[in-house]
Design a protein around this motif. Structure first.
Motif, PDB file in Angstrom:
ATOM      1  N   ARG A 171       0.923  -1.268  -0.025  1.00 43.29           N
ATOM      2  CA  ARG A 171       0.099   0.057   0.155  1.00 43.29           C
ATOM      3  C   ARG A 171       0.793   1.176  -0.030  1.00 43.29           C
ATOM      4  O   ARG A 171       0.256   2.199  -0.455  1.00 43.29           O
ATOM      5  N   ALA A 172       2.053   1.265   0.557  1.00 42.49           N
ATOM      6  CA  ALA A 172       2.879   2.422   0.884  1.00 42.49           C
ATOM      7  C   ALA A 172       3.307   2.993  -0.597  1.00 42.49           C
ATOM      8  O   ALA A 172       3.763   3.980  -0.740  1.00 42.49           O
ATOM      9  N   ASP A 173       3.257   1.955  -1.560  1.00 48.36           N
ATOM     10  CA  ASP A 173       3.560   2.524  -3.001  1.00 48.36           C
ATOM     11  C   ASP A 173       2.678   3.659  -3.542  1.00 48.36           C
ATOM     12  O   ASP A 173       2.970   4.314  -4.376  1.00 48.36           O
ATOM     13  N   LEU A 174       1.286   3.628  -2.887  1.00 47.85           N
ATOM     14  CA  LEU A 174       0.438   4.531  -3.256  1.00 47.85           C
ATOM     15  C   LEU A 174       0.900   6.024  -2.582  1.00 47.85           C
ATOM     16  O   LEU A 174       0.450   7.144  -3.046  1.00 47.85           O
ATOM     17  N   TYR A 175       1.730   5.984  -1.440  1.00 49.88           N
ATOM     18  CA  TYR A 175       2.294   7.260  -1.115  1.00 49.88           C
ATOM     19  C   TYR A 175       3.315   7.848  -1.796  1.00 49.88           C
ATOM     20  O   TYR A 175       3.827   9.163  -1.407  1.00 49.88           O
ATOM     21  N   LYS A 176       4.101   6.964  -2.816  1.00 48.71           N
ATOM     22  CA  LYS A 176       5.299   7.636  -3.456  1.00 48.71           C
ATOM     23  C   LYS A 176       4.805   8.297  -4.496  1.00 48.71           C
ATOM     24  O   LYS A 176       3.973   8.303  -5.294  1.00 48.71           O
ATOM     25  N   VAL A 177       5.860   9.136  -4.856  1.00 46.74           N
ATOM     26  CA  VAL A 177       5.750   9.788  -6.342  1.00 46.74           C
ATOM     27  C   VAL A 177       6.112   8.646  -7.310  1.00 46.74           C
ATOM     28  O   VAL A 177       7.262   8.239  -7.304  1.00 46.74           O
ATOM     29  N   ASN A 178       5.368   8.186  -8.363  1.00 44.26           N
ATOM     30  CA  ASN A 178       5.745   7.428  -9.219  1.00 44.26           C
ATOM     31  C   ASN A 178       5.562   8.242 -10.500  1.00 44.26           C
ATOM     32  O   ASN A 178       4.829   9.054 -10.828  1.00 44.26           O
ATOM     33  N   LEU A 205       1.039  15.212   5.457  1.00 43.43           N
ATOM     34  CA  LEU A 205       1.182  13.929   6.256  1.00 43.43           C
ATOM     35  C   LEU A 205       0.213  13.040   5.660  1.00 43.43           C
ATOM     36  O   LEU A 205       0.505  11.681   5.718  1.00 43.43           O
ATOM     37  N   GLY A 206      -0.845  13.445   5.031  1.00 48.82           N
ATOM     38  CA  GLY A 206      -1.600  12.528   4.222  1.00 48.82           C
ATOM     39  C   GLY A 206      -1.431  11.913   3.071  1.00 48.82           C
ATOM     40  O   GLY A 206      -2.059  10.946   2.667  1.00 48.82           O
ATOM     41  N   ARG A 207      -0.251  12.443   2.407  1.00 49.48           N
ATOM     42  CA  ARG A 207       0.206  12.049   0.943  1.00 49.48           C
ATOM     43  C   ARG A 207      -1.019  11.985   0.136  1.00 49.48           C
ATOM     44  O   ARG A 207      -1.096  11.143  -0.689  1.00 49.48           O
ATOM     45  N   ALA A 208      -2.086  12.870   0.017  1.00 43.00           N
ATOM     46  CA  ALA A 208      -3.422  12.793  -0.645  1.00 43.00           C
ATOM     47  C   ALA A 208      -2.997  12.898  -2.035  1.00 43.00           C
ATOM     48  O   ALA A 208      -3.695  12.127  -2.983  1.00 43.00           O
ATOM     49  N   ALA A 209      -2.093  13.895  -2.322  1.00 40.53           N
ATOM     50  CA  ALA A 209      -1.900  13.887  -3.982  1.00 40.53           C
ATOM     51  C   ALA A 209      -1.350  12.807  -4.513  1.00 40.53           C
ATOM     52  O   ALA A 209      -1.673  12.380  -5.539  1.00 40.53           O
ATOM     53  N   GLN A 210      -0.328  12.241  -3.860  1.00 42.37           N
ATOM     54  CA  GLN A 210       0.310  10.887  -4.355  1.00 42.37           C
ATOM     55  C   GLN A 210      -0.500   9.815  -4.415  1.00 42.37           C
ATOM     56  O   GLN A 210      -0.684   9.020  -5.445  1.00 42.37           O
ATOM     57  N   ILE A 211      -1.581   9.724  -3.311  1.00 40.53           N
ATOM     58  CA  ILE A 211      -2.615   8.815  -3.276  1.00 40.53           C
ATOM     59  C   ILE A 211      -3.655   8.768  -4.609  1.00 40.53           C
ATOM     60  O   ILE A 211      -4.003   7.692  -5.129  1.00 40.53           O
ATOM     61  N   ILE A 225     -11.765  16.014  -8.296  1.00 39.57           N
ATOM     62  CA  ILE A 225     -11.288  17.194  -7.664  1.00 39.57           C
ATOM     63  C   ILE A 225     -11.283  16.944  -6.386  1.00 39.57           C
ATOM     64  O   ILE A 225     -12.380  16.491  -5.616  1.00 39.57           O
ATOM     65  N   VAL A 226     -10.311  17.245  -5.428  1.00 41.33           N
ATOM     66  CA  VAL A 226     -10.237  17.166  -4.037  1.00 41.33           C
ATOM     67  C   VAL A 226      -9.971  18.437  -3.379  1.00 41.33           C
ATOM     68  O   VAL A 226      -8.964  19.393  -3.636  1.00 41.33           O
ATOM     69  N   VAL A 227     -10.993  19.181  -2.236  1.00 42.31           N
ATOM     70  CA  VAL A 227     -10.757  20.289  -1.741  1.00 42.31           C
ATOM     71  C   VAL A 227     -10.703  19.990  -0.353  1.00 42.31           C
ATOM     72  O   VAL A 227     -11.426  19.645   0.426  1.00 42.31           O
ATOM     73  N   MET A 228      -9.151  20.666   0.148  1.00 44.20           N
ATOM     74  CA  MET A 228      -8.956  20.336   1.415  1.00 44.20           C
ATOM     75  C   MET A 228      -9.120  21.909   2.211  1.00 44.20           C
ATOM     76  O   MET A 228      -8.212  22.584   1.859  1.00 44.20           O
ATOM     77  N   THR A 263      -7.096   5.547   0.882  1.00 46.49           N
ATOM     78  CA  THR A 263      -6.748   4.532   0.028  1.00 46.49           C
ATOM     79  C   THR A 263      -8.072   3.573  -0.242  1.00 46.49           C
ATOM     80  O   THR A 263      -8.311   3.294  -1.377  1.00 46.49           O
ATOM     81  N   GLU A 264      -8.742   3.445   1.041  1.00 47.15           N
ATOM     82  CA  GLU A 264      -9.941   2.470   0.715  1.00 47.15           C
ATOM     83  C   GLU A 264     -11.191   3.114   0.459  1.00 47.15           C
ATOM     84  O   GLU A 264     -11.972   2.459  -0.311  1.00 47.15           O
ATOM     85  N   PHE A 265     -11.179   4.358   0.955  1.00 43.16           N
ATOM     86  CA  PHE A 265     -12.475   5.155   0.423  1.00 43.16           C
ATOM     87  C   PHE A 265     -12.643   5.679  -0.913  1.00 43.16           C
ATOM     88  O   PHE A 265     -13.563   5.703  -1.415  1.00 43.16           O
ATOM     89  N   LEU A 266     -11.445   6.228  -1.245  1.00 45.98           N
ATOM     90  CA  LEU A 266     -11.317   6.894  -2.738  1.00 45.98           C
ATOM     91  C   LEU A 266     -11.888   5.897  -3.962  1.00 45.98           C
ATOM     92  O   LEU A 266     -12.733   6.258  -4.702  1.00 45.98           O
ATOM     93  N   PRO A 267     -11.475   4.582  -3.889  1.00 46.52           N
ATOM     94  CA  PRO A 267     -12.067   3.648  -4.963  1.00 46.52           C
ATOM     95  C   PRO A 267     -13.426   3.393  -5.096  1.00 46.52           C
ATOM     96  O   PRO A 267     -14.168   2.960  -5.856  1.00 46.52           O
ATOM     97  N   LYS A 268     -14.245   3.705  -3.746  1.00 48.10           N
ATOM     98  CA  LYS A 268     -15.599   3.741  -3.642  1.00 48.10           C
ATOM     99  C   LYS A 268     -16.600   4.847  -4.299  1.00 48.10           C
ATOM    100  O   LYS A 268     -17.688   4.712  -4.182  1.00 48.10           O
TER     101      LYS A 268
END
Lengths: 398, 398
Positions: free
Chosen positions: A136-143, A200-206, A220-223, A390-395
């Motif tokens: 799952r941590a691969d989702l937190y990386k810049v790929n 801390l949330g790595r939201a853009a990478q996720i 679009i995600v508004v924080m 990471t669990e919520f977004l795909p839904k």
């Protein structure tokens, strides 16, 4: 020519960043060094120091007594000094894939690792960070995937009586497509601000990674900034470089929830978005879960997707806008009468808000209201909030 | 209820940021404290430390010999320890209005001030910062004025063969107006990246403030990454949290200049901009001045405004694209034959590139080509580059 180029480097180094040590052989040792087996070595050159320690969330926690009760404090380990004054600590075995936080303690003073330029401010503290990839941590990386845009945007909030800042993620392709996108409003916890989810949330990478895999819809995600007394995060207002504090007024007393429609109005007037319930989601962690809960039940026709990540459910403060918190069960019933597509609840097994969430679930169960539920190890920590995202977004928006 | 709220704070503090000390009376002393007379006190609690020093650009510089020659290194001062282990240093008298950088040195180890969460990474170093307002430095502050949006945006560069990141400032009102705006391309120095101008350069604050005062036209500012081998700044690419380095390939060999039209193409396809020479400007510091110079003379019909801030003028590296650097004087002549509205040159009196710039000025003078010129105290430093930006912006697009 080469000499002039070296001089250019030298002048840049010495006059603007005190970095002359890097040029003259005193460069800091590599720290942290993530080995191929995912053990990690930390190093600090400090010949004159008597003691160097490390504290981090990869070390076993230790029980500490406080006026508010016992809690699990991050562990501390000693570094060992060699004859040259190089201090070293290597983890016992591999670390699991994760984004980790740590500090060094030099003769009793907690500092960021001087060899590691990657640090994150969280409320009034700054911690060094590193990332172990995998799973799952691969989702937190810049790929190597298309990247969305992250913007710091100011909007008018007439209800709050001020201009306020939010962080907006628009997915890769937003600038060039003519498409309209769904919107997730993603809220931070107490003491945090509009930068918490991207830092801390790595939201853009996720988001980049899940969208690239086809697992999440481009959205679009508004924080927002959930501290209604603040225009923006510390350092970004006319208060200047003030010491950040958790003791902010009006954090959970209804005024943020009341002003929330101003954000939606701004977003829907500014971005190419789908403006219907089926294309709006709201989620938050801890206090942000509390905000998401009350915003959604007070506006039952606005969001089809609601996420509560380690959410505070019960009212936390007296005073403020009673109407926001009144008639909670009737409001929940009303929300469900409008058939939301998803209420998603995530909580750690040792979270102090576990019972709070269990009580809510019992109420939902008693009424036959459907929700998705995820229970994870550990407590009230960013590791869990990244997992929940990471669990919520795909839904969403499917 | 109050107890649960305290627990919420506690849990957030302890598990995600190691900040328990703040809650239990061990909070760090205030540092830096800017007094009303603009003297500044720095404090560090370190009962076990043997020595605590401070190094910063507000202290008198000291001469240091290096393999590359003598240079002025930032000064160092000792803090004094009291009976409780609190170390203190107060500046001798007031500091002039400015954004200052400093580090603490604890038993020989250079660190950021642990009590100050405001720090900036500059290449491979992180320094603590503080700001003394007044005069020009009021332009560096966040004031109660309308704020522009700052975005981290990725664009395709087919010439470079990669997707690259830039920082884009759009002025307050961009989102809601239907207006078209002029564009300034603003370039960083060697070792820097697309974050340098918004971090150390305070570009967003300077723009917000000058636009609010009516002294600068509302404009879009595009801050590219001038290291053509990089997709983005350190930590924001698939290389992960790699140690930043100045030893990057292909920084001043023509490839960045060659690929620059890709940025313009992206900007003009994406933002509401005025697409003519009279509404395009380019400026940069040091290496970015070098880039701005060669981009503008190689594209004489593209920019009506060119700013060279402590610019490298002469070619710095061998190899690469000779065509970019060939026929320099003919290209300058061509540029001036197209009647640019402004060539602006700024340099510090002790800058090692002073002669380089003087040679250029002599050539311009010999041809009767007009330019604006500003000479400031000091050398190759961010203080000067912020000054130059505040002087340059009001001259654009008028």
């Amino acid at each position: 020519m080469k000499k002039q180029f070296a001089t250019l480097c030298l002048a840049t180094l010495t006059t603007c960043c005190f970095a002359q040590q890097n040029l003259f052989g005193e460069q800091p040792p590599l720290s942290p060094e993530v080995h191929s087996d995912h053990s990690v070595t930390f190093r600090l050159m400090a010949p004159k120091a008597e003691s160097v320690q490390i504290t981090g969330d990869f070390l076993p926690t230790q029980k500490v007594n406080t006026p508010y009760g016992e809690y699990d404090a991050p562990g501390i380990a000693d570094l060992n000094k060699d004859a040259n004054g190089l201090w070293t600590f290597t983890t016992k075995g591999s670390l699991k894939p994760e984004l980790y936080l740590y500090n060094m303690i030099i003769d009793g003073v907690k500092v960021t690792d001087p060899a590691n330029v990657y640090a994150i401010r969280d409320i009034a503290n700054t911690t060094s960070i590193f990332l172990i990839g995998g799973n799952r941590a691969d989702l937190y990386k810049v790929n190597k995937v298309p990247h969305g845009t992250v913007s710091k945007v100011w909007y008018d909030s007439p209800t709050a009586g001020m201009t306020r800042r939010c962080t907006v993620y628009t997915p890769a392709g937003y600038e060039t497509s003519r498409k309209k996108y769904p919107v997730l409003y993603l809220l931070h916890g107490i003491g945090g601000d509009e930068q918490a989810w991207t830092e801390l949330g790595r939201a853009a990478q996720i988001l980049d990674n899940l969208i690239a895999k086809g697992k999440a819809e481009p959205m679009i995600v508004v924080m927002t900034n959930g501290n209604i007394s603040q225009e923006a995060c510390p350092g970004e207002t006319s208060e200047g470089f003030k010491v950040p504090t958790m003791a902010l007024p009006k954090t959970m007393d209804g005024y943020f929830e009341q002003a929330f429609p101003d954000v939606i109005k701004f977003v829907e007037a500014t971005y190419r978005v789908q403006k219907d319930k089926g294309h709006r989601a709201i989620a938050g962690l801890s206090m942000g879960g509390f905000h998401s809960f009350y915003i959604s039940i007070n506006n039952p026709d606005v969001f089809d997707y609601v996420g509560l990540f380690s959410a505070a459910i019960d009212r936390q403060q007296q005073g403020g806008l009673d109407t926001i918190y009144a008639d909670r069960e009737q409001k929940i019933d009303k929300l469900f009468s409008m058939h939301p597509k998803l209420l998603w609840i995530g909580i750690g097994k040792t979270d102090f808000l576990y019972k709070n969430n269990a009580d809510l679930r019992h109420y939902l169960d008693s009424k036959g209201f459907k929700y998705d539920y995820m229970e994870t190890e550990g407590g009230h920590i960013w590791r869990n909030w990244r997992i929940y995202l990471t669990e919520f977004l795909p839904k969403l928006f499917k």
